[in-house]
Design an enzyme around this catalytic site. Structure first.
Site, PDB file in Angstrom:
ATOM      1  N   HIS A 236      -4.151  76.040 105.293  1.00 23.71           N
ATOM      2  CA  HIS A 236      -4.745  74.598 105.538  1.00 23.71           C
ATOM      3  C   HIS A 236      -5.189  74.415 107.249  1.00 23.71           C
ATOM      4  CE1 HIS A 236      -0.593  73.394 106.082  1.00 23.71           C
ATOM      5  NE2 HIS A 236      -0.707  72.536 107.033  1.00 23.71           N
TER       6      HIS A 236
ATOM      7  N   TYR B 127      -4.839  38.962 114.501  1.00 20.88           N
ATOM      8  CA  TYR B 127      -5.748  38.573 115.164  1.00 20.88           C
ATOM      9  C   TYR B 127      -7.151  37.834 114.466  1.00 20.88           C
ATOM     10  CZ  TYR B 127      -9.726  38.914 118.492  1.00 20.88           C
ATOM     11  OH  TYR B 127     -10.837  38.790 119.282  1.00 20.88           O
TER      12      TYR B 127
ATOM     13  N   GLN C 141      -8.266  33.661 114.577  1.00 22.17           N
ATOM     14  CA  GLN C 141      -9.520  33.208 115.344  1.00 22.17           C
ATOM     15  C   GLN C 141      -9.824  31.687 114.509  1.00 22.17           C
ATOM     16  OE1 GLN C 141     -11.519  34.865 117.521  1.00 22.17           O
ATOM     17  NE2 GLN C 141      -9.505  35.913 117.434  1.00 22.17           N
TER      18      GLN C 141
ATOM     19  N   HIS D  83      -5.502  71.176 110.317  1.00 20.76           N
ATOM     20  CA  HIS D  83      -5.482  69.772 110.664  1.00 20.76           C
ATOM     21  C   HIS D  83      -6.469  69.734 112.136  1.00 20.76           C
ATOM     22  CE1 HIS D  83      -1.499  68.636 108.685  1.00 20.76           C
ATOM     23  NE2 HIS D  83      -1.397  69.893 108.786  1.00 20.76           N
TER      24      HIS D  83
END
Length: 136
Positions: free
Chosen positions: A64, A129, A133, A66
């Site tokens: 595999h 966050y 608002q 990455h």
């Protein structure tokens, strides 16, 4: 720490998104060794440079891969995976035809992959966050 230095400015946008991709060889065959792994490492760097993708890090295991990359938001993660998997399979089969004998049906990569994203902020920070608002 000034987080602005992590931002990448491009025409029409500013972004800070990183992708961690993992995909495996078909049937998890351990064929990514020796000169094949070296060629794959070099191909990843070449593809990234040609496509305008920043390859931050990569690790090639026998079965595999990455990749840790950042790319302009015009690239969907699915397209990034398709670009790397498609080009590397074609080029590796051309340079190492013996790979076809080790993989049934002549497919190098498993069709699926993993992708995770990251940036400077965690999911919880962004959720708070956005909620704040309304208070402003």
């Amino acid at each position: 720490m000034n987080k602005q230095r992590h931002w990448i400015r491009a025409r029409g946008c500013v972004y800070n998104v990183y992708y961690h991709f993992v995909w495996s060889t078909k049937y998890r065959r351990k064929v990514l060794i020796g000169s094949i792994a070296e060629d794959l490492h070099w191909l990843h760097e070449l593809i990234a440079k040609q496509k305008g993708i920043t390859l931050i890090n990569q690790e090639i295991m026998p079965d595999h891969v990455h990749l840790f990359v950042t790319a302009h938001p015009i690239f969907a993660p699915a397209n990034i995976a398709k670009i790397f998997k498609g080009i590397t399979a074609k080029k590796l089969f051309e340079k190492h035809p013996e790979l076809r004998d080790q993989l049934w049906d002549g497919h190098l990569w498993n069709p699926s992959y993993y992708v995770g994203t990251c940036g400077d902020a965690t999911k919880d920070v962004i959720e708070r966050y956005v909620e704040m608002q309304k208070v402003k």
